[in-house]
Design a protein around this motif. Sequence first.
Motif, short mmCIF file in Angstrom:
data_model
loop_
_atom_site.label_atom_id
_atom_site.label_comp_id
_atom_site.label_asym_id
_atom_site.label_seq_id
_atom_site.Cartn_x
_atom_site.Cartn_y
_atom_site.Cartn_z
N GLU A 91 16.83 -13.85 -21.15
CA GLU A 91 16.12 -12.90 -20.28
C GLU A 91 15.11 -12.08 -21.08
OE1 GLU A 91 17.44 -8.82 -18.08
OE2 GLU A 91 18.86 -10.49 -17.90
N VAL A 92 15.54 -11.62 -22.27
CA VAL A 92 14.64 -10.85 -23.15
C VAL A 92 13.50 -11.76 -23.64
CG1 VAL A 92 14.46 -9.59 -25.34
CG2 VAL A 92 16.42 -9.20 -23.85
N ALA A 93 13.84 -13.01 -23.98
CA ALA A 93 12.81 -13.96 -24.42
C ALA A 93 11.78 -14.19 -23.31
CB ALA A 93 13.45 -15.28 -24.84
N ASP A 94 12.23 -14.27 -22.07
CA ASP A 94 11.32 -14.45 -20.93
C ASP A 94 10.38 -13.26 -20.78
OD1 ASP A 94 12.53 -16.87 -20.40
OD2 ASP A 94 13.81 -16.10 -18.77
N ARG A 95 10.93 -12.05 -21.02
CA ARG A 95 10.10 -10.84 -20.95
C ARG A 95 9.04 -10.85 -22.06
NH1 ARG A 95 13.14 -5.31 -20.92
NH2 ARG A 95 10.94 -4.63 -20.87
N ILE A 96 9.43 -11.34 -23.23
CA ILE A 96 8.48 -11.40 -24.37
C ILE A 96 7.33 -12.33 -24.03
CG2 ILE A 96 8.24 -12.28 -26.74
CD1 ILE A 96 11.10 -11.10 -27.23
N LEU A 97 7.64 -13.46 -23.39
CA LEU A 97 6.58 -14.39 -22.98
C LEU A 97 5.65 -13.73 -21.96
CD1 LEU A 97 5.31 -17.19 -23.10
CD2 LEU A 97 6.95 -17.94 -21.37
N ALA A 98 6.24 -13.01 -20.99
CA ALA A 98 5.44 -12.38 -19.92
C ALA A 98 4.63 -11.20 -20.43
CB ALA A 98 6.36 -11.94 -18.79
N GLU A 99 5.23 -10.38 -21.33
CA GLU A 99 4.59 -9.12 -21.73
C GLU A 99 3.84 -9.17 -23.05
OE1 GLU A 99 7.23 -5.69 -21.18
OE2 GLU A 99 8.45 -6.90 -19.79
N ALA A 100 4.19 -10.15 -23.91
CA ALA A 100 3.53 -10.24 -25.21
C ALA A 100 2.81 -11.58 -25.41
CB ALA A 100 4.54 -10.03 -26.34
N GLY A 101 3.05 -12.52 -24.49
CA GLY A 101 2.38 -13.82 -24.62
C GLY A 101 2.88 -14.65 -25.79
N ILE A 102 4.13 -14.41 -26.20
CA ILE A 102 4.73 -15.18 -27.30
C ILE A 102 5.92 -15.95 -26.76
CG2 ILE A 102 6.10 -14.96 -29.42
CD1 ILE A 102 4.18 -12.76 -30.30
N ASP A 103 5.91 -17.27 -27.00
CA ASP A 103 6.99 -18.15 -26.57
C ASP A 103 8.07 -18.15 -27.64
OD1 ASP A 103 8.60 -20.06 -25.47
OD2 ASP A 103 7.23 -21.74 -25.82
N LEU A 104 9.13 -17.37 -27.42
CA LEU A 104 10.20 -17.21 -28.41
C LEU A 104 11.32 -18.21 -28.13
CD1 LEU A 104 11.40 -15.55 -30.78
CD2 LEU A 104 12.40 -14.03 -29.06
N GLN A 105 11.59 -19.07 -29.10
CA GLN A 105 12.65 -20.07 -28.97
C GLN A 105 13.94 -19.52 -29.59
OE1 GLN A 105 11.41 -23.89 -30.65
NE2 GLN A 105 9.28 -23.24 -30.42
N ILE A 106 15.03 -19.60 -28.84
CA ILE A 106 16.34 -19.22 -29.40
C ILE A 106 16.95 -20.48 -30.00
CG2 ILE A 106 18.62 -18.28 -28.88
CD1 ILE A 106 17.32 -16.75 -26.52
N VAL A 107 17.07 -20.51 -31.34
CA VAL A 107 17.48 -21.75 -32.02
C VAL A 107 18.97 -21.73 -32.35
CG1 VAL A 107 15.18 -22.19 -32.95
CG2 VAL A 107 16.81 -20.87 -34.32
N HIS A 108 19.58 -22.91 -32.36
CA HIS A 108 20.98 -23.05 -32.75
C HIS A 108 21.11 -22.94 -34.26
CE1 HIS A 108 22.19 -24.12 -28.73
NE2 HIS A 108 21.28 -25.09 -28.67
N GLY A 109 22.33 -22.69 -34.72
CA GLY A 109 22.57 -22.52 -36.16
C GLY A 109 22.13 -23.71 -36.99
N GLU A 110 22.36 -24.94 -36.47
CA GLU A 110 21.99 -26.14 -37.22
C GLU A 110 20.47 -26.25 -37.34
OE1 GLU A 110 24.38 -26.01 -34.88
OE2 GLU A 110 26.01 -26.22 -36.36
N SER A 111 19.77 -25.88 -36.26
CA SER A 111 18.29 -25.89 -36.29
C SER A 111 17.78 -24.86 -37.28
CB SER A 111 17.72 -25.59 -34.91
OG SER A 111 18.16 -26.53 -33.97
#
Length: 295
Positions: free
Chosen positions: A94-114
């Motif tokens: 939800e916070v990542a979606d807000r960052i995309l909408a309000e800051a124009g940055i596509d933030l990926q939440i990565v797994h530990g292995e990634s």
Amino acid sequence: MRYAAIDVGSNAVRLLIAGIIENNDSVSFKKITLIRVPVRLGDDAFLQKKISDNKATDLIKSMQAFRNLMDVYRVTDYMACATSAMREALNGQEVADRILAEAGIDLQIVHGESEAKIIYASHAEVNIDKSKNYLYIDVGGGSTELSLFSNGELLASQSFNLGTIRILDNQDKDETWNEMKDFLREHTRGLKTIYGIGTGGNINKLYKLSQEKDNVPMSYVKLRALYNYLNSFSLKDRINVLGLNQDRADVIIPACEIYLTVLKCANIKSIYVPTVGMVDGIIQTLIEKNYNTAR
């Protein structure tokens, strides 16, 4: 061309803007600017299992500032990754979606292995004899990534929910410590001399405090002595007397504890500390993506 890397960690968020250098068949990068903002998302994520409104606001403002800097520097490609705090927060996406909408940055939440793969992509081993055995150790606010290499081949890699903020908040669990020790014993058994390679802000600071010469590994004995020295100061004196930043002065002690535990368990006598981290790995990942695609 310029690339940008954003690392949304549990202790701090970072932006690295790098210039891309093409030289015949090789592509490298030069750091132009590196900014670190101590938002400390882990306090919320590990205790409350969500990012609070205040922390979310601070994070979004940081991302808006990063977006503006990326525009000013005319960045041609970027990658933004969030690690364990955002992974564990129930409202992380939800916070990542807000960052995309309000800051124009596509933030990926990565797994530990990634995360471990991106850190390894930093090419920290570039000046190291690949025929030897190495254990990559990256200690963050929420997780520790371990990757074991022998003769340049990856033998094993795992992410553990052990980090500096998690320890400070008493959210580390005995079974996780034991799981990490079991992993180390199982995969290092039978290997002769293993060298450590430490990445991340805390080990870089520890290396500076050790006053070792560049490219000389720090011994386990020196790291333990440094830990005892730092631990002899109060938090206030680590800030005022030793000159550590407030958001480094508390996490450096649990970081030491993790590194010392890993080194002892894997019977590692010394650790190399190249000045690279997650953001360097992200830039390298972008280079490999763009240049492999181009070819």
